[in-house]
Design an enzyme around this catalytic site. Structure first.
Site, PDB file in Angstrom:
ATOM      1  N   ASP A 102      42.102  24.638  -7.173  1.00  0.00           N
ATOM      2  CA  ASP A 102      42.703  25.356  -6.051  1.00  0.00           C
ATOM      3  C   ASP A 102      43.352  24.393  -5.053  1.00  0.00           C
ATOM      4  O   ASP A 102      42.876  23.272  -4.885  1.00  0.00           O
ATOM      5  CB  ASP A 102      41.609  26.183  -5.358  1.00  0.00           C
ATOM      6  CG  ASP A 102      42.178  27.284  -4.487  1.00  0.00           C
ATOM      7  OD1 ASP A 102      43.411  27.518  -4.532  1.00  0.00           O
ATOM      8  OD2 ASP A 102      41.397  27.910  -3.753  1.00  0.00           O
ATOM      9  N   HIS A 159      52.153  22.795  -8.019  1.00  0.00           N
ATOM     10  CA  HIS A 159      51.659  23.111  -9.366  1.00  0.00           C
ATOM     11  C   HIS A 159      51.984  21.984 -10.347  1.00  0.00           C
ATOM     12  O   HIS A 159      51.190  21.659 -11.222  1.00  0.00           O
ATOM     13  CB  HIS A 159      52.242  24.431  -9.863  1.00  0.00           C
ATOM     14  CG  HIS A 159      51.796  25.609  -9.035  1.00  0.00           C
ATOM     15  ND1 HIS A 159      50.483  25.795  -8.671  1.00  0.00           N
ATOM     16  CD2 HIS A 159      52.482  26.655  -8.507  1.00  0.00           C
ATOM     17  CE1 HIS A 159      50.377  26.903  -7.946  1.00  0.00           C
ATOM     18  NE2 HIS A 159      51.568  27.434  -7.823  1.00  0.00           N
ATOM     19  N   LEU A 204      36.526  16.922 -27.527  1.00  0.00           N
ATOM     20  CA  LEU A 204      36.366  17.758 -26.325  1.00  0.00           C
ATOM     21  C   LEU A 204      37.020  19.103 -26.588  1.00  0.00           C
ATOM     22  O   LEU A 204      38.116  19.165 -27.152  1.00  0.00           O
ATOM     23  CB  LEU A 204      37.054  17.086 -25.124  1.00  0.00           C
ATOM     24  CG  LEU A 204      37.178  17.922 -23.845  1.00  0.00           C
ATOM     25  CD1 LEU A 204      35.821  18.029 -23.138  1.00  0.00           C
ATOM     26  CD2 LEU A 204      38.196  17.305 -22.878  1.00  0.00           C
TER      27      LEU A 204
HETATM   28  C1  FPP Z   1      45.758  27.194  -7.397  1.00  0.00           C
HETATM   29  O1  FPP Z   1      46.520  26.677  -6.337  1.00  0.00           O
HETATM   30  C2  FPP Z   1      46.342  26.859  -8.668  1.00  0.00           C
HETATM   31  C3  FPP Z   1      46.782  27.776  -9.602  1.00  0.00           C
HETATM   32  C4  FPP Z   1      46.719  29.214  -9.420  1.00  0.00           C
HETATM   33  C5  FPP Z   1      47.397  27.340 -10.848  1.00  0.00           C
HETATM   34  C6  FPP Z   1      46.736  26.198 -11.513  1.00  0.00           C
HETATM   35  C7  FPP Z   1      47.618  25.719 -12.572  1.00  0.00           C
HETATM   36  C8  FPP Z   1      47.913  24.429 -12.836  1.00  0.00           C
HETATM   37  C9  FPP Z   1      47.327  23.287 -12.099  1.00  0.00           C
HETATM   38  C10 FPP Z   1      48.810  24.116 -13.944  1.00  0.00           C
HETATM   39  C11 FPP Z   1      48.062  24.328 -15.211  1.00  0.00           C
HETATM   40  C12 FPP Z   1      48.577  23.476 -16.240  1.00  0.00           C
HETATM   41  C13 FPP Z   1      47.891  23.182 -17.357  1.00  0.00           C
HETATM   42  C14 FPP Z   1      48.494  22.259 -18.310  1.00  0.00           C
HETATM   43  C15 FPP Z   1      46.542  23.754 -17.651  1.00  0.00           C
HETATM   44  P1  FPP Z   1      47.127  27.698  -5.287  1.00  0.00           P
HETATM   45  O2  FPP Z   1      48.528  27.981  -5.661  1.00  0.00           O
HETATM   46  O3  FPP Z   1      46.233  28.904  -5.193  1.00  0.00           O
HETATM   47  O4  FPP Z   1      47.040  26.870  -3.968  1.00  0.00           O
HETATM   48  P2  FPP Z   1      46.886  27.456  -2.485  1.00  0.00           P
HETATM   49  O5  FPP Z   1      45.550  28.157  -2.461  1.00  0.00           O
HETATM   50  O6  FPP Z   1      46.903  26.229  -1.652  1.00  0.00           O
HETATM   51  O7  FPP Z   1      48.048  28.363  -2.254  1.00  0.00           O
END
Ligand code: FPP
Length: 233
Positions: free
Chosen positions: A14, A31, A125
């Site tokens: 997050d 992201h 893994l």
């Molecule tokens: C939360 O941050 C993150 C997500 C909802 C997406 C997570 C996805 C990735 C890190 C990319 C995945 C890639 C692979 C290869 C698995 P947020 O957008 O909720 O952040 P905020 O709470 O600060 O708005």
């Protein structure tokens, strides 16, 4: 200190959006940075000898985000994994997806199947990507299948057998970054006795030191599973 490794680490990644906003960047840049950290963490976990790493990549609630961001997230995940297929095979990392994958676009579904097939023999893994995943949806889907199979005797073991990945051991440790202290519909059935670890660090800033800190904290926890442990000070 000597570290007691969890067999299964699950992470709620997050804070990508806030990380980007703090830098005056578009959320998608957060992201992108987050995907790089997911890659690093996967490598660190494989090198440490963990058996299962589950990453919460997209929840059943994430559809509420702007269409453009949703599209970007899926594309990012597909591109990222596709580009690293050889690396995953070399490192013997098996990819599995968990969630309502059947609801995704055909292209994405096919891609998920392709990645799973291509890494099926890998055994160092297990990297589980929770995609269009919701803990409640998983339990609802299990109940529907149980009804469909007309089972009459239902217990914990039966419900587990109908989860998305029945052979996946429960997470020993769940880490959530960015200061939020909740599970947000992640692994609801499986998290009954998981240790929880929260850090204020935003996901794109999550480092090897942070991972070590979480694992050290986990090593200090005494897991009782509702029982009384003898010889406890
Ligand atoms: C939360 O941050 C993150 C997500 C909802 C997406 C997570 C996805 C990735 C890190 C990319 C995945 C890639 C692979 C290869 C698995 P947020 O957008 O909720 O952040 P905020 O709470 O600060 O708005």
């Amino acid at each position: 200190m000597s570290i007691k490794l969890p067999e299964h680490l699950a992470i709620i990644m997050d804070g990508n959006g806030r990380w980007a906003q703090q830098r005056g960047l578009n959320r998608v840049e957060g992201h992108k940075a987050g995907a790089k950290i997911a890659e690093n963490v996967t490598r660190w976990c494989a090198d440490l000898g963990l058996k299962y790493l589950t990453l919460y990549a997209f929840s059943t609630e994430n559809w509420k985000r702007p269409k453009e961001e949703v599209r970007f997230l899926f594309q990012l995940m597909v591109d990222y994994l596709k580009d690293r297929l050889n690396l995953l095979q070399e490192e013997s990392i098996r990819i599995r997806f968990m969630g309502r994958v059947n609801e995704l676009a055909e292209e994405t579904r096919n891609f998920c199947k392709f990645m799973e097939d291509e890494t099926a023999e890998c055994n160092r893994l297990n990297l589980i990507i929770a995609l269009n995943y919701g803990g409640r949806a998983e339990i609802v889907d299990a109940v529907k299948k149980i009804l469909n199979d007309k089972l009459e005797h239902i217990d914990d073991a039966i419900i587990r057998r109908y989860l998305y990945l029945p052979d996946l051991p429960d997470p020993d440790l769940i880490v959530r970054t960015s200061g939020e202290k909740r599970l947000s519909n992640f692994l609801l059935w499986q998290s009954s006795y998981s240790e929880l670890y929260f850090t204020d660090t935003l996901w794109p800033d999550f480092s090897k030191d942070e991972l070590t800190k979480a694992l050290e904290e986990y090593s200090r926890r005494k897991r009782r599973y509702g029982a009384v442990i003898d010889n406890e000070e």
